[in-house]
Every structure is written in structure tokens, then in C-alpha cells.
Design a protein around this motif. Sequence first.
Motif, PDB file in Angstrom:
ATOM      1  N   ASP A  85      45.198  39.412  57.226  1.00  0.00           N
ATOM      2  CA  ASP A  85      45.794  40.101  58.356  1.00  0.00           C
ATOM      3  C   ASP A  85      44.987  40.998  59.280  1.00  0.00           C
ATOM      4  O   ASP A  85      45.521  41.921  59.587  1.00  0.00           O
ATOM      5  CB  ASP A  85      47.099  40.975  57.727  1.00  0.00           C
ATOM      6  N   GLY A  86      43.832  40.461  59.375  1.00  0.00           N
ATOM      7  CA  GLY A  86      42.862  41.176  60.179  1.00  0.00           C
ATOM      8  C   GLY A  86      42.084  42.399  59.724  1.00  0.00           C
ATOM      9  O   GLY A  86      41.558  43.167  60.464  1.00  0.00           O
ATOM     10  N   VAL A  87      42.302  42.805  58.564  1.00  0.00           N
ATOM     11  CA  VAL A  87      41.811  43.794  57.829  1.00  0.00           C
ATOM     12  C   VAL A  87      40.976  43.318  56.839  1.00  0.00           C
ATOM     13  O   VAL A  87      41.365  42.496  55.968  1.00  0.00           O
ATOM     14  CB  VAL A  87      42.823  44.876  57.314  1.00  0.00           C
ATOM     15  N   TRP A  88      39.696  43.937  56.423  1.00  0.00           N
ATOM     16  CA  TRP A  88      39.006  43.528  55.169  1.00  0.00           C
ATOM     17  C   TRP A  88      39.557  44.193  54.054  1.00  0.00           C
ATOM     18  O   TRP A  88      39.930  45.527  54.153  1.00  0.00           O
ATOM     19  CB  TRP A  88      37.429  44.059  55.535  1.00  0.00           C
ATOM     20  N   HIS A  89      39.438  43.507  52.966  1.00  0.00           N
ATOM     21  CA  HIS A  89      39.916  44.134  51.662  1.00  0.00           C
ATOM     22  C   HIS A  89      38.908  43.727  50.631  1.00  0.00           C
ATOM     23  O   HIS A  89      37.907  42.724  50.610  1.00  0.00           O
ATOM     24  CB  HIS A  89      40.992  43.397  51.259  1.00  0.00           C
ATOM     25  N   CYS A  90      39.030  44.632  49.487  1.00  0.00           N
ATOM     26  CA  CYS A  90      38.117  44.705  48.307  1.00  0.00           C
ATOM     27  C   CYS A  90      38.626  43.521  47.545  1.00  0.00           C
ATOM     28  O   CYS A  90      39.594  43.401  47.199  1.00  0.00           O
ATOM     29  CB  CYS A  90      38.128  46.147  47.596  1.00  0.00           C
ATOM     30  N   PRO A  91      37.472  42.828  46.805  1.00  0.00           N
ATOM     31  CA  PRO A  91      37.585  41.892  46.195  1.00  0.00           C
ATOM     32  C   PRO A  91      38.242  42.088  44.733  1.00  0.00           C
ATOM     33  O   PRO A  91      38.971  41.420  43.770  1.00  0.00           O
ATOM     34  CB  PRO A  91      36.467  41.057  46.053  1.00  0.00           C
ATOM     35  N   SER A  92      37.841  43.376  44.081  1.00  0.00           N
ATOM     36  CA  SER A  92      38.796  43.991  42.946  1.00  0.00           C
ATOM     37  C   SER A  92      40.020  44.410  43.026  1.00  0.00           C
ATOM     38  O   SER A  92      40.918  44.154  42.316  1.00  0.00           O
ATOM     39  CB  SER A  92      37.537  44.868  42.599  1.00  0.00           C
ATOM     40  N   CYS A  93      40.306  45.389  43.995  1.00  0.00           N
ATOM     41  CA  CYS A  93      41.438  46.081  44.039  1.00  0.00           C
ATOM     42  C   CYS A  93      42.290  45.718  45.224  1.00  0.00           C
ATOM     43  O   CYS A  93      43.480  46.221  45.074  1.00  0.00           O
ATOM     44  CB  CYS A  93      41.310  47.556  44.045  1.00  0.00           C
ATOM     45  N   ASN A  94      41.825  45.116  46.161  1.00  0.00           N
ATOM     46  CA  ASN A  94      42.709  44.353  47.205  1.00  0.00           C
ATOM     47  C   ASN A  94      43.086  45.611  48.292  1.00  0.00           C
ATOM     48  O   ASN A  94      44.046  45.393  49.142  1.00  0.00           O
ATOM     49  CB  ASN A  94      43.816  43.737  46.699  1.00  0.00           C
ATOM     50  N   ARG A  95      42.482  46.684  47.847  1.00  0.00           N
ATOM     51  CA  ARG A  95      42.870  47.774  49.133  1.00  0.00           C
ATOM     52  C   ARG A  95      41.806  47.582  50.266  1.00  0.00           C
ATOM     53  O   ARG A  95      40.970  46.951  50.198  1.00  0.00           O
ATOM     54  CB  ARG A  95      42.199  49.088  48.423  1.00  0.00           C
TER      55      ARG A  95
ATOM     56  N   LEU B 220      31.133  47.638  33.528  1.00  0.00           N
ATOM     57  CA  LEU B 220      30.911  48.567  34.548  1.00  0.00           C
ATOM     58  C   LEU B 220      29.598  47.969  35.172  1.00  0.00           C
ATOM     59  O   LEU B 220      29.665  48.275  36.441  1.00  0.00           O
ATOM     60  CB  LEU B 220      30.234  49.989  33.910  1.00  0.00           C
ATOM     61  N   HIS B 221      28.641  47.049  34.660  1.00  0.00           N
ATOM     62  CA  HIS B 221      27.862  46.438  35.430  1.00  0.00           C
ATOM     63  C   HIS B 221      28.514  45.252  36.420  1.00  0.00           C
ATOM     64  O   HIS B 221      28.152  45.388  37.471  1.00  0.00           O
ATOM     65  CB  HIS B 221      26.841  45.675  34.418  1.00  0.00           C
ATOM     66  N   SER B 222      29.529  44.621  35.725  1.00  0.00           N
ATOM     67  CA  SER B 222      30.162  43.539  36.802  1.00  0.00           C
ATOM     68  C   SER B 222      30.766  44.399  37.925  1.00  0.00           C
ATOM     69  O   SER B 222      30.734  43.976  39.059  1.00  0.00           O
ATOM     70  CB  SER B 222      30.998  43.069  35.968  1.00  0.00           C
ATOM     71  N   LYS B 223      31.328  45.465  37.647  1.00  0.00           N
ATOM     72  CA  LYS B 223      31.937  46.341  38.915  1.00  0.00           C
ATOM     73  C   LYS B 223      31.217  47.207  39.769  1.00  0.00           C
ATOM     74  O   LYS B 223      31.353  46.867  40.934  1.00  0.00           O
ATOM     75  CB  LYS B 223      32.999  47.290  38.317  1.00  0.00           C
ATOM     76  N   HIS B 224      30.070  47.606  39.318  1.00  0.00           N
ATOM     77  CA  HIS B 224      29.254  48.640  40.026  1.00  0.00           C
ATOM     78  C   HIS B 224      28.001  48.112  40.506  1.00  0.00           C
ATOM     79  O   HIS B 224      27.198  48.439  41.292  1.00  0.00           O
ATOM     80  CB  HIS B 224      29.117  50.015  39.413  1.00  0.00           C
ATOM     81  N   GLU B 225      27.583  46.867  39.916  1.00  0.00           N
ATOM     82  CA  GLU B 225      26.155  46.434  40.290  1.00  0.00           C
ATOM     83  C   GLU B 225      26.140  44.979  40.675  1.00  0.00           C
ATOM     84  O   GLU B 225      25.229  44.658  41.274  1.00  0.00           O
ATOM     85  CB  GLU B 225      25.166  46.393  39.104  1.00  0.00           C
ATOM     86  N   VAL B 226      27.244  44.257  40.530  1.00  0.00           N
ATOM     87  CA  VAL B 226      27.200  42.820  41.145  1.00  0.00           C
ATOM     88  C   VAL B 226      28.167  43.043  42.236  1.00  0.00           C
ATOM     89  O   VAL B 226      29.326  43.273  42.271  1.00  0.00           O
ATOM     90  CB  VAL B 226      27.819  41.868  39.889  1.00  0.00           C
ATOM     91  N   ALA B 227      27.749  42.653  43.406  1.00  0.00           N
ATOM     92  CA  ALA B 227      28.580  42.563  44.563  1.00  0.00           C
ATOM     93  C   ALA B 227      29.509  41.633  44.635  1.00  0.00           C
ATOM     94  O   ALA B 227      29.210  40.192  44.263  1.00  0.00           O
ATOM     95  CB  ALA B 227      27.575  42.454  45.746  1.00  0.00           C
ATOM     96  N   GLY B 228      30.681  42.201  45.185  1.00  0.00           N
ATOM     97  CA  GLY B 228      31.749  40.799  45.558  1.00  0.00           C
ATOM     98  C   GLY B 228      32.043  40.980  47.065  1.00  0.00           C
ATOM     99  O   GLY B 228      31.641  42.068  47.558  1.00  0.00           O
ATOM    100  N   LYS B 229      32.324  39.896  47.420  1.00  0.00           N
ATOM    101  CA  LYS B 229      32.455  39.628  48.819  1.00  0.00           C
ATOM    102  C   LYS B 229      33.818  40.096  49.349  1.00  0.00           C
ATOM    103  O   LYS B 229      34.713  39.461  48.849  1.00  0.00           O
ATOM    104  CB  LYS B 229      32.192  38.244  49.332  1.00  0.00           C
ATOM    105  N   PRO B 230      34.021  41.258  50.134  1.00  0.00           N
ATOM    106  CA  PRO B 230      35.297  41.495  50.809  1.00  0.00           C
ATOM    107  C   PRO B 230      35.945  40.349  51.662  1.00  0.00           C
ATOM    108  O   PRO B 230      35.121  39.490  52.064  1.00  0.00           O
ATOM    109  CB  PRO B 230      35.080  42.565  51.838  1.00  0.00           C
ATOM    110  N   PHE B 231      37.202  40.369  51.537  1.00  0.00           N
ATOM    111  CA  PHE B 231      38.140  39.199  52.364  1.00  0.00           C
ATOM    112  C   PHE B 231      38.752  39.587  53.572  1.00  0.00           C
ATOM    113  O   PHE B 231      39.332  40.950  53.471  1.00  0.00           O
ATOM    114  CB  PHE B 231      38.779  38.327  51.272  1.00  0.00           C
ATOM    115  N   MET B 232      38.996  38.784  54.478  1.00  0.00           N
ATOM    116  CA  MET B 232      39.572  39.292  55.443  1.00  0.00           C
ATOM    117  C   MET B 232      40.940  38.750  55.137  1.00  0.00           C
ATOM    118  O   MET B 232      41.682  37.715  54.943  1.00  0.00           O
ATOM    119  CB  MET B 232      39.158  38.667  56.753  1.00  0.00           C
TER     120      MET B 232
END
Length: 110
Positions: free
Chosen positions: A81-91, A67-79
Motif C-alpha cells: 500500500d505504498g509503505v515499506w514494511h518489516c519482513p518479520s513483524c509487518n510493521r 537471535l542470530h536470525s533476527k538481528h544478524e541476518v538481513a530481511g528484505k523489507p516489502f512494499m
Amino acid sequence: MDNNITMDAIITFLVQVGASAAPDDMEFYKAAANILFTISEAGARTPEETLDILHDYQLQAKQYKALHSKHEVAGKPFMKDGVWHCPSCNRRTAPNHSYCHCCGKKLGWR
């Protein structure tokens, strides 16, 4: 394991052995007795109950880490196809959102 052994008997034994132990070993016996006393105060009366409490603690520690890793440690979104995506779920996510709206991952934009 003998079902007749109680936590009080184990703690008493550790205190007695620790009292006659070498000075370097006294701290070990004292620490062990204090740990078991604390666990017995939480309700453990037998070694099996103690192991059960320790097992539950290990499971909770593992769950907290996830839970700490998911909700307290920030992940960098990635671009992609011109859209930003979550590093965890890829949405898809929108720029500058603090958390992913799909999975709850904390997002770090810097």
C-alpha cells in the motif's frame, strides 16, 4: 541411573577401555573422555548433572540461532500500500533503516 556413578569413574572407565580398544575405536574413547572431562570441569559431578548441562547448552544454542536470525541476518523489507514494511513483524519501516524500530529485525535494502 545409579546415583553412585561419578563423572571421574566414567572418564576412568573410558580411558581404560580406550587403551585396549582397536586402533579405529581409540579415537572415539579418547574424544568421549575429553568431552566428559571438559563437562566435569564445568561443574558436573554426576551423569544427571552432565545431562542438565547438555540440555542447557541445547537451549542456549536454539536461543542463539533465533537471535542470530533476527538481528544478524538481513530481511528484505516489502512494499505494501505504498509503505515499506518489516519482513518479520509487518510493521511500517522507513527506507534505509538498518533495523526495524519495532522488533529489531535487521533490514537489507539491496
